[in-house]
Design a protein around this motif. Structure first.
Motif, PDB file in Angstrom:
ATOM      1  N   ASN A  30     -16.833  -4.527  36.747  1.00  0.00           N
ATOM      2  CA  ASN A  30     -15.524  -4.307  36.131  1.00  0.00           C
ATOM      3  C   ASN A  30     -14.380  -4.204  37.136  1.00  0.00           C
ATOM      4  N   SER A  31     -14.630  -4.490  38.425  1.00  0.00           N
ATOM      5  CA  SER A  31     -13.537  -4.466  39.399  1.00  0.00           C
ATOM      6  C   SER A  31     -12.647  -5.694  39.193  1.00  0.00           C
ATOM      7  N   GLN A  32     -11.413  -5.593  39.630  1.00  0.00           N
ATOM      8  CA  GLN A  32     -10.470  -6.705  39.543  1.00  0.00           C
ATOM      9  C   GLN A  32      -9.872  -6.982  40.911  1.00  0.00           C
ATOM     10  N   CYS A  74     -21.355 -17.097  29.627  1.00  0.00           N
ATOM     11  CA  CYS A  74     -20.854 -15.785  30.055  1.00  0.00           C
ATOM     12  C   CYS A  74     -20.051 -15.074  28.965  1.00  0.00           C
ATOM     13  N   PRO A  75     -19.195 -15.780  28.202  1.00  0.00           N
ATOM     14  CA  PRO A  75     -18.481 -15.082  27.122  1.00  0.00           C
ATOM     15  C   PRO A  75     -19.402 -14.522  26.044  1.00  0.00           C
ATOM     16  N   ARG A  76     -20.631 -15.045  25.957  1.00  0.00           N
ATOM     17  CA  ARG A  76     -21.593 -14.532  24.971  1.00  0.00           C
ATOM     18  C   ARG A  76     -22.417 -13.376  25.522  1.00  0.00           C
ATOM     19  N   PRO A  97     -19.201 -10.409  32.144  1.00  0.00           N
ATOM     20  CA  PRO A  97     -18.491 -10.383  30.853  1.00  0.00           C
ATOM     21  C   PRO A  97     -17.044 -10.833  31.016  1.00  0.00           C
ATOM     22  N   ILE A  98     -16.536 -11.524  30.025  1.00  0.00           N
ATOM     23  CA  ILE A  98     -15.145 -11.965  30.040  1.00  0.00           C
ATOM     24  C   ILE A  98     -14.378 -11.150  28.997  1.00  0.00           C
TER      25      ILE A  98
END
Length: 463
Positions: free
Chosen positions: A214-216, A418-420, A462-463
């Motif tokens: 979850n890092s950006q 990845c979106p799934r 996750p996207i």
């Protein structure tokens, strides 16, 4: 001017211990290397602005930091907020920018007594250098050193728990409460993935089985893209067969697009000699990845058994590149996934296809083979994934216009899956299936990619 006066007023009111606390709470956003040069609050505020965390119309993170270090007076006088308002604000999911892990460590540093700190230093005398344990060293300094040495992290609390248990049970209780809350959050997040992803298998979503992501940005995606081998053909007569790798730029662009969508910072380097590849990898090994969750490296080049070629025809052992990022050599990536995708052959043998009634493999007569390559290149330690274009001793295929079978399939499946919420090993299995169905009619050749891994958890982007 009002904004500048605001920051100046705050900087004048902050003590040195306040600045140390603010810097510590911001480590997930401002790297330790950048923080080492910060000696004044003004420089810290500038670093926040450079990271997009502070602006005239966005004071949320600054308010949170002042609230966390209990400077309610500054929060009220300069920012027009209050303790009650911040407590309500930080209850909103996703609003807090200081991670629970960082907040836990800061709470421990606040609650440890002077005598307990002396004892804590004594217990760490074998793990940390003596110069880091002198009387002037604060608990925050100790925690930072523990992180740098790889004996403290979100998934590595054992040393901290053992020492706190010997000193003060209330400190241990805070850690156990954090672990309990983390397990609850894992369970909720896994449940959300399962709910949003109808095709996701349940075993991919068990609590505690997923790497934090979850890092950006999530991390660096390093692309080493070798296309032009004219120098090698000129200077190294024995490898005159190394042709230019036409089509490789299509692979690099596909990788750039998909990993940008997956929130990685993409860095591409083209046509590097062997020494330039070593130097580039060394730079990223020495980089501070503390505020990143992952590292990805994609190598597109010619190779031979266990090595890749620079554009000058000189060899580099693949194991030398992958082991540059082990926990001992790159401490800030310890416990985090290190992913390598290698596009090159592992030999010069053509893999023959077997006629199967349902196999309608794609034909592409305009394909080429990269040079030879071998698999024994993954480090023995945990958290590595090595995705190979083909199995040992066989060629892999590259279209001079559309790129390679493997990289193009990999990027397409990453973008779709990845979106799934699918994990990387499921995605690589799908890539294996797709590439294995392709067929080179000219040489009657097939190709089977091969992943190798020492991952301890599910790796999901996750996207």
């Amino acid at each position: 001017m009002d904004f500048l006066r605001l920051l100046f007023g705050l900087s004048e009111a902050l003590a040195s211990e306040d600045l140390a606390a603010l810097k510590f709470l911001s480590l997930e956003h401002v790297s330790l290397r950048k923080q080492e040069a910060i000696r004044e609050p003004q420089a810290f505020f500038l670093a926040l602005q450079e990271q997009g965390l502070l602006a005239e119309d966005d004071l949320a993170f600054l308010k949170e930091l002042l609230f966390r270090i209990h400077r309610i007076d500054l929060l009220s006088e300069h920012l027009g907020s209050s303790r009650q308002e911040m407590e309500r604000e930080l209850l909103v999911p996703g609003r807090a920018k200081v991670s629970p892990f960082r907040h836990l460590l800061f709470q421990l540093s606040e609650n440890i007594s002077r005598d307990e700190l002396k004892s804590f230093k004594f217990l760490l005398r074998k793990e940390l250098p003596k110069c880091k344990l002198d009387d002037e060293t604060t608990m925050i300094d100790i925690l930072i050193e523990m992180e740098k040495k790889g004996i403290l992290g979100e998934d590595n609390l054992s040393t901290l728990k053992t020492n706190c248990e010997k000193l003060d049970k209330t400190l241990l209780k805070k850690i156990e409460e954090y672990e309990l809350n983390s397990r609850v959050e894992d369970r909720l997040w896994a449940s959300q993935i399962a709910h949003d992803s109808p095709g996701t298998r349940k075993e991919f979503c068990q609590p505690g089985d997923v790497y934090k992501m979850n890092s950006q940005p999530r991390g660096i995606c390093l692309i080493l893209n070798n296309h032009n081998f004219e120098r090698a053909r000129t200077e190294v007569p024995k490898i005159k067969m190394l042709k230019d790798r036409n089509g490789t730029d299509a692979d690099a662009e596909a990788l750039r697009q998909v990993f940008t969508k997956l929130h990685f910072e993409v860095k591409e380097y083209k046509d590097l000699t062997a020494e330039e590849i070593r130097h580039t990898v060394k730079n990223y090994q020495m980089m501070d990845h503390m505020n990143k969750d992952c590292f990805v490296c994609c190598i597109l080049s010619h190779g031979d058994k266990g090595i890749i070629f620079g554009t000058d025809g000189q060899e580099i052992p693949i194991q030398e590149l992958t082991t540059s990022f082990t926990g001992l050599k790159c401490i800030s990536l310890a416990g985090k996934p290190k992913v390598f995708f290698i596009q090159a052959c592992q030999g010069d043998t053509f893999q023959r296809g077997i006629t199967i009634e349902t196999d309608s493999g794609e034909l592409d007569s305009s394909v080429e083979a990269d040079a030879r390559f071998q698999l024994e290149c993954i480090p023995d330690e945990a958290d590595f994934l090595l995705g190979m274009a083909t199995i040992k001793d066989y060629v892999s295929y590259r279209s001079p216009t559309r790129g390679t079978w493997y990289i193009q399939s990999l990027c397409q499946h990453l973008e779709n899956s990845c979106p799934r919420g699918e994990d990387i090993l499921s995605i690589l299995t799908a890539v294996n299936h797709e590439v294995s169905r392709k067929y080179d009619r000219l040489n009657q050749g097939k190709q089977m990619p091969q992943p190798s891994f020492t991952l301890r958890k599910k790796l999901i982007f996750p996207i």
